[in-house]
Design a protein around this motif. Structure first.
Motif, PDB file in Angstrom:
ATOM      1  N   ASP A  65       0.856  -1.191   0.000  1.00  0.00           N
ATOM      2  CA  ASP A  65       0.000   0.000   0.000  1.00  0.00           C
ATOM      3  C   ASP A  65       0.889   1.238   0.000  1.00  0.00           C
ATOM      4  O   ASP A  65       2.052   1.193   0.400  1.00  0.00           O
ATOM      5  CB  ASP A  65      -0.917   0.044   1.220  1.00  0.00           C
ATOM      6  N   PHE A  66       0.313   2.345  -0.469  1.00  0.00           N
ATOM      7  CA  PHE A  66       0.990   3.627  -0.350  1.00  0.00           C
ATOM      8  C   PHE A  66       0.801   4.153   1.071  1.00  0.00           C
ATOM      9  O   PHE A  66      -0.260   3.978   1.688  1.00  0.00           O
ATOM     10  CB  PHE A  66       0.433   4.631  -1.357  1.00  0.00           C
ATOM     11  N   MET A  67       1.825   4.821   1.595  1.00  0.00           N
ATOM     12  CA  MET A  67       1.745   5.364   2.943  1.00  0.00           C
ATOM     13  C   MET A  67       0.785   6.554   3.011  1.00  0.00           C
ATOM     14  O   MET A  67       0.179   6.821   4.048  1.00  0.00           O
ATOM     15  CB  MET A  67       3.133   5.801   3.417  1.00  0.00           C
ATOM     16  N   ASP A  68       0.649   7.267   1.892  1.00  0.00           N
ATOM     17  CA  ASP A  68      -0.213   8.448   1.868  1.00  0.00           C
ATOM     18  C   ASP A  68      -0.691   8.689   0.439  1.00  0.00           C
ATOM     19  O   ASP A  68       0.032   8.403  -0.520  1.00  0.00           O
ATOM     20  CB  ASP A  68       0.542   9.680   2.382  1.00  0.00           C
ATOM     21  N   MET A  69      -1.907   9.189   0.312  1.00  0.00           N
ATOM     22  CA  MET A  69      -2.447   9.514  -0.998  1.00  0.00           C
ATOM     23  C   MET A  69      -3.257  10.795  -0.897  1.00  0.00           C
ATOM     24  O   MET A  69      -4.044  10.974   0.040  1.00  0.00           O
ATOM     25  CB  MET A  69      -3.343   8.386  -1.519  1.00  0.00           C
ATOM     26  N   GLY A 114     -15.607  16.486 -16.587  1.00  0.00           N
ATOM     27  CA  GLY A 114     -14.733  17.513 -17.129  1.00  0.00           C
ATOM     28  C   GLY A 114     -13.806  18.192 -16.138  1.00  0.00           C
ATOM     29  O   GLY A 114     -13.092  19.135 -16.509  1.00  0.00           O
ATOM     30  N   LYS A 115     -13.778  17.745 -14.875  1.00  0.00           N
ATOM     31  CA  LYS A 115     -12.987  18.416 -13.847  1.00  0.00           C
ATOM     32  C   LYS A 115     -11.518  17.990 -13.903  1.00  0.00           C
ATOM     33  O   LYS A 115     -11.208  16.827 -14.162  1.00  0.00           O
ATOM     34  CB  LYS A 115     -13.552  18.076 -12.453  1.00  0.00           C
ATOM     35  N   PRO A 116     -10.600  18.919 -13.636  1.00  0.00           N
ATOM     36  CA  PRO A 116      -9.191  18.528 -13.494  1.00  0.00           C
ATOM     37  C   PRO A 116      -9.005  17.713 -12.223  1.00  0.00           C
ATOM     38  O   PRO A 116      -9.612  18.009 -11.184  1.00  0.00           O
ATOM     39  CB  PRO A 116      -8.455  19.869 -13.414  1.00  0.00           C
ATOM     40  N   VAL A 117      -8.164  16.689 -12.308  1.00  0.00           N
ATOM     41  CA  VAL A 117      -7.911  15.825 -11.156  1.00  0.00           C
ATOM     42  C   VAL A 117      -6.413  15.749 -10.907  1.00  0.00           C
ATOM     43  O   VAL A 117      -5.607  15.703 -11.836  1.00  0.00           O
ATOM     44  CB  VAL A 117      -8.509  14.414 -11.386  1.00  0.00           C
ATOM     45  N   HIS A 118      -6.045  15.794  -9.638  1.00  0.00           N
ATOM     46  CA  HIS A 118      -4.647  15.671  -9.220  1.00  0.00           C
ATOM     47  C   HIS A 118      -4.556  14.503  -8.243  1.00  0.00           C
ATOM     48  O   HIS A 118      -5.307  14.453  -7.257  1.00  0.00           O
ATOM     49  CB  HIS A 118      -4.175  16.959  -8.537  1.00  0.00           C
ATOM     50  N   ILE A 119      -3.653  13.569  -8.521  1.00  0.00           N
ATOM     51  CA  ILE A 119      -3.416  12.416  -7.649  1.00  0.00           C
ATOM     52  C   ILE A 119      -1.955  12.426  -7.239  1.00  0.00           C
ATOM     53  O   ILE A 119      -1.062  12.567  -8.078  1.00  0.00           O
ATOM     54  CB  ILE A 119      -3.728  11.085  -8.353  1.00  0.00           C
ATOM     55  N   GLU A 120      -1.702  12.272  -5.938  1.00  0.00           N
ATOM     56  CA  GLU A 120      -0.328  12.197  -5.443  1.00  0.00           C
ATOM     57  C   GLU A 120      -0.199  11.029  -4.475  1.00  0.00           C
ATOM     58  O   GLU A 120      -0.914  10.947  -3.481  1.00  0.00           O
ATOM     59  CB  GLU A 120       0.058  13.492  -4.732  1.00  0.00           C
ATOM     60  N   PHE A 121       0.711  10.117  -4.794  1.00  0.00           N
ATOM     61  CA  PHE A 121       1.034   8.998  -3.920  1.00  0.00           C
ATOM     62  C   PHE A 121       2.370   9.283  -3.251  1.00  0.00           C
ATOM     63  O   PHE A 121       3.302   9.781  -3.890  1.00  0.00           O
ATOM     64  CB  PHE A 121       1.145   7.695  -4.711  1.00  0.00           C
ATOM     65  N   ASN A 122       2.475   8.931  -1.958  1.00  0.00           N
ATOM     66  CA  ASN A 122       3.726   9.142  -1.228  1.00  0.00           C
ATOM     67  C   ASN A 122       4.131   7.876  -0.488  1.00  0.00           C
ATOM     68  O   ASN A 122       3.341   7.317   0.283  1.00  0.00           O
ATOM     69  CB  ASN A 122       3.557  10.285  -0.215  1.00  0.00           C
ATOM     70  N   ASN A 123       5.369   7.423  -0.776  1.00  0.00           N
ATOM     71  CA  ASN A 123       6.016   6.330  -0.049  1.00  0.00           C
ATOM     72  C   ASN A 123       5.270   5.000  -0.214  1.00  0.00           C
ATOM     73  O   ASN A 123       4.042   4.955  -0.224  1.00  0.00           O
ATOM     74  CB  ASN A 123       6.179   6.661   1.436  1.00  0.00           C
TER      75      ASN A 123
END
Length: 202
Positions: A65-69, A114-123
């Motif tokens: 799993d990712f530590m943070d999302m 139509g919305k912009p999406v931002h995804i960030e996974f950490n560790n």
């Protein structure tokens, strides 16, 4: 895609042709691990995102799993309910894991459209036990930015139909190839729960 939608190849192609389903194909690499945004399926109330993770293989008995999302839709934290995680049957022998995010927002039509999406996974880490703590394996940050599609294959129905001999009425229904949104009315009855649907006959 197969994990959430049971469809023939022809039906899958129809979703792609109409813009409900699309392939993002963007990749982000950090510390030798590459995450690729793959298939997305979006309608007025539902968004399903798939990612492939390559370069990290946990022991067979460990759940990765990712530590943070972090998720942002149109620059804001999503009000939608969501679930996420790695598929337990991902093919680890090929060095690829599949990670899925499923979001639902029944209260606002077109919330994702139509919305912009931002995804960030950490560790990256793993669970040794289902109820255990997440153990860090590799530090890293993987980020993605794109815009959801705005296609609409929804059909709407004004029903105003009672459900059997209950006080519950179905007022309105919206059907798309991937979701159902139903408006109920149950006046003066706090004990009757709306029924759970497991399929649709057309």
């Amino acid at each position: 895609m197969d994990a959430v939608i049971s469809a023939t190849n022809e039906q899958k192609q129809l979703l792609q042709d109409n813009g409900i389903s699309s392939f993002i194909g963007k990749s982000s690499t950090s510390n030798g691990i590459t995450v690729t945004a793959g298939q997305t399926i979006v309608d007025n109330y539902f968004a399903y995102l798939t990612f492939e993770v390559e370069g990290y293989i946990p022991e067979d008995e460990y759940q990765p799993d990712f530590m943070d999302m972090k998720i942002r839709i149109d620059g804001k934290e999503p009000e939608a309910s969501f679930s996420s995680g790695f598929l337990s049957d991902s093919d680890r022998h090929d060095g690829i894991l599949e990670y899925n995010i499923m979001m639902m927002m029944s209260a606002e039509k077109g919330y994702f459209s139509g919305k912009p999406v931002h995804i960030e996974f950490n560790n990256m880490g793993h669970y040794m036990e289902k109820a255990g703590d997440l153990t860090l394996d590799t530090t890293g940050t993987w980020t993605f930015d794109w815009a959801f599609g705005s296609a609409d294959m929804t059909e709407s129905f004004e029903l105003n139909a009672e459900l059997g001999d209950t006080d519950v009425s179905v007022l309105h229904a919206e059907l798309s190839p991937i979701s159902v949104n139903i408006t109920y009315d149950a006046p003066g009855n706090d004990k009757t729960a709306p029924p759970q649907f497991i399929g649709i006959r057309r």
